[in-house]
Design an enzyme around this catalytic site. Structure first.
Site, PDB file in Angstrom:
ATOM      1  N   TYR A 143       0.867  -1.188   0.000  1.00  0.00           N
ATOM      2  CA  TYR A 143       0.000   0.000   0.000  1.00  0.00           C
ATOM      3  C   TYR A 143       0.895   1.225   0.000  1.00  0.00           C
ATOM      4  O   TYR A 143       1.875   1.293   0.741  1.00  0.00           O
ATOM      5  CB  TYR A 143      -0.885   0.003   1.249  1.00  0.00           C
ATOM      6  CG  TYR A 143      -1.740   1.250   1.390  1.00  0.00           C
ATOM      7  CD1 TYR A 143      -2.807   1.478   0.525  1.00  0.00           C
ATOM      8  CD2 TYR A 143      -1.488   2.186   2.391  1.00  0.00           C
ATOM      9  CE1 TYR A 143      -3.600   2.628   0.664  1.00  0.00           C
ATOM     10  CE2 TYR A 143      -2.277   3.325   2.533  1.00  0.00           C
ATOM     11  CZ  TYR A 143      -3.324   3.538   1.664  1.00  0.00           C
ATOM     12  OH  TYR A 143      -4.100   4.663   1.807  1.00  0.00           O
ATOM     13  N   ASP A 238       9.287   2.955  -0.575  1.00  0.00           N
ATOM     14  CA  ASP A 238       8.270   3.595   0.246  1.00  0.00           C
ATOM     15  C   ASP A 238       8.508   3.171   1.687  1.00  0.00           C
ATOM     16  O   ASP A 238       8.125   2.074   2.102  1.00  0.00           O
ATOM     17  CB  ASP A 238       6.871   3.192  -0.243  1.00  0.00           C
ATOM     18  CG  ASP A 238       5.776   3.836   0.596  1.00  0.00           C
ATOM     19  OD1 ASP A 238       6.106   4.586   1.548  1.00  0.00           O
ATOM     20  OD2 ASP A 238       4.590   3.593   0.293  1.00  0.00           O
ATOM     21  N   LYS A 266       4.631   8.839   8.836  1.00  0.00           N
ATOM     22  CA  LYS A 266       4.446   8.191  10.144  1.00  0.00           C
ATOM     23  C   LYS A 266       5.468   8.655  11.205  1.00  0.00           C
ATOM     24  O   LYS A 266       5.287   9.733  11.752  1.00  0.00           O
ATOM     25  CB  LYS A 266       4.392   6.682   9.951  1.00  0.00           C
ATOM     26  CG  LYS A 266       3.182   6.314   9.062  1.00  0.00           C
ATOM     27  CD  LYS A 266       2.735   4.867   9.058  1.00  0.00           C
ATOM     28  CE  LYS A 266       1.391   4.769   8.360  1.00  0.00           C
ATOM     29  NZ  LYS A 266       1.381   4.039   7.107  1.00  0.00           N
TER      30      LYS A 266
HETATM   31  C1  LIG Z   1       0.678   4.565   5.795  1.00  0.00           C
HETATM   32  C2  LIG Z   1       1.363   4.361   4.512  1.00  0.00           C
HETATM   33  C3  LIG Z   1       1.204   5.239   3.421  1.00  0.00           C
HETATM   34  C4  LIG Z   1       0.198   6.345   3.420  1.00  0.00           C
HETATM   35  O1  LIG Z   1       0.463   7.313   4.392  1.00  0.00           O
HETATM   36  P1  LIG Z   1      -0.732   8.285   4.853  1.00  0.00           P
HETATM   37  O2  LIG Z   1      -0.053   9.238   5.793  1.00  0.00           O
HETATM   38  O3  LIG Z   1      -1.760   7.415   5.477  1.00  0.00           O
HETATM   39  O4  LIG Z   1      -1.237   8.973   3.642  1.00  0.00           O
HETATM   40  C5  LIG Z   1       1.984   5.047   2.316  1.00  0.00           C
HETATM   41  N1  LIG Z   1       2.860   4.039   2.244  1.00  0.00           N
HETATM   42  C6  LIG Z   1       3.030   3.168   3.264  1.00  0.00           C
HETATM   43  C7  LIG Z   1       4.040   2.079   3.131  1.00  0.00           C
HETATM   44  C8  LIG Z   1       2.276   3.286   4.411  1.00  0.00           C
HETATM   45  O5  LIG Z   1       2.422   2.382   5.398  1.00  0.00           O
END
Ligand SMILES: *Cc1c(COP(=O)(O)O)cnc(C)c1O
Length: 426
Positions: A143, A238, A266
């Site tokens: 994701y 990511d 995060k």
């Molecule tokens: C949480 C997450 C996102 C999205 O971040 P948001 O702050 O919720 O938009 C993108 N990539 C990864 C790997 C994530 O865990």
């Protein structure tokens, strides 16, 4: 007694779709009523019914120091008292950029945004602008936020382009995204052999944490690095979840691979909205105003959010921080595996740094298909039994869990004891 959580949930559903501002919070996967939290301190949260829980979600990863860490709260207070937002540069953003580039060696320049979604969306636009190509490779089960190019599932054939996985995403856009299997090096090689000259970027969670936790095969990440270099494609790690979660240098530090671009979120906001994308200077120099790839944000680099992030990033640099976090997280997974095996429950678990995966499956999965084989009903029973006993895990069998530095050895032991009680009556 009427549950206040239930009352709030009913009220919420009148004016908020599903009663929540992000879908997984609605407990649809596990059933039941979401807990409305009132306060969090350290490893614990309390809900609207005055019940307290040991929290293994940590706001889905950001709260590596636990809830309301006094130094983070003090930094936020100080920053807030000086003004909430300027829409102009501030020194704290410079400090944040310098610190990120120092701690993550593949970052030569970085831009701050306000969410992980913004970071990945911007990184993809930049990779496309830099290469002059459109095709994007992603992996099933990873994701990367909810921008259009990323809400795509695999097409009908192995090397055919994707279909939207959400309403509202144009087919025309999904057609530029190729969705491959995680940890499948041969599939990646085949995709490059077929489409190499058209691939702008490969985006990957270097440790997958959005299909429960799936550890990468090091050879898979290595092949990805080589294929991108050989074909002039941009490798995007990511690390929105893994950055400062699996170690101070993220998953790229752990596996010794330097991507071209990295996305963060995060932990770098410490519970406030901060994201970032960064990487090689040559690529980052294409971002506006230096270059033609447009990207902007009214609240980007917000001083209050950056203050929370900086305070968090200072504390995680303490000697032994990740060793302690890793040991504590391992104590949890080893304890749960031990308790399950004593009672014959088919269960496995693993951790990397401060993140973990629990599987009602005999072995830890290496692929999306294996993740899907786990017993979801068993997870849901476990989830509700632990919740009733005051231990809050992610409300879905397909999410990773998080431990913070505020979780004590005794906290973890109490969760293992609660799980043992549940498994003994399994
Ligand atoms: C949480 C997450 C996102 C999205 O971040 P948001 O702050 O919720 O938009 C993108 N990539 C990864 C790997 C994530 O865990």
């Amino acid at each position: 007694m009427v549950s206040r959580n239930q009352q709030l949930f009913e009220r919420a559903q009148v004016f908020i779709p599903g009663g929540v501002n992000s879908p997984v919070r609605a407990f649809r996967s596990v059933g039941g009523t979401p807990r409305f939290f009132v306060a969090g301190h350290g490893a614990r949260v309390s809900d609207a019914d005055n019940r307290s829980y040991l929290d293994y979600v940590g706001s889905w990863g950001p709260l590596i120091l636990g809830h309301a860490h006094p130094e983070v709260v003090a930094a936020v207070r100080d920053a807030a008292a000086k003004g909430l937002s300027f829409g102009a540069p501030t020194e704290s953003e410079v400090e944040m950029a310098e610190l990120l580039c120092e701690l993550v060696p593949s970052l030569e320049m970085v831009r701050l945004v306000s969410s992980g979604t913004e970071a990945t969306m911007s990184a993809i636009r930049l990779a496309r602008g830099y290469t002059g190509r459109d095709v994007l490779i992603k992996f099933e089960g990873c994701y990367h936020g909810h921008s259009d190019s990323l809400l795509v599932k695999a097409g009908s054939g192995l090397l055919t382009f994707g279909n939207p996985s959400s309403g509202g995403v144009p087919d025309d856009l999904a057609r530029h995204t190729l969705v491959l299997d995680y940890n499948d090096t041969a599939g990646l090689e085949a995709a490059f052999a077929e489409h190499g000259g058209r691939i702008a970027a490969v985006i990957v969670e270097p440790v997958a944490g959005n299909m429960n936790l799936v550890a990468p095969r090091p050879a898979f990440l290595q092949a990805m690095r080589e294929l991108c270099s050989d074909h002039g494609a941009v490798l995007i790690f990511d690390e929105v979840m893994t950055g400062f979660r699996v170690g101070v240098g993220g998953a790229q530090g752990l596996y010794g691979i330097a991507p071209d671009l990295t996305t963060l979120g995060k932990v770098i906001g410490g519970g406030m909205p901060v994201g970032a994308f960064g990487g090689r200077r040559e690529i980052m120099s294409r971002v506006a105003p230096l270059g033609p790839v447009y990207q902007a944000g009214t609240l980007s680099g917000n001083p209050v959010a950056v203050a929370a992030g900086l305070a968090t990033l200072k504390l995680i640099q303490r000697t032994g921080f990740y060793e302690d976090l890793t040991r504590r997280t391992r104590q949890l997974v080893d304890g749960l595996v031990g308790a399950a095996s004593r009672h014959g429950v088919p269960f496995s678990a693993q951790s990397i740094g401060g993140m973990f995966g629990l599987y009602f499956h005999p072995a830890c999965p290496r692929t999306f298909a294996e993740v899907m084989q786990a017993d979801k009903d068993a997870f849901n029973r476990f989830f509700h039994a632990l919740l009733d006993a005051g231990h809050y895990f992610a409300p879905s069998a397909f999410e990773a869990g998080f431990v913070s530095s505020a979780h004590s050895e005794a906290d973890i032991a109490s969760t293992i004891t609660a799980a043992e009680t549940v498994f003994s009556a399994w």
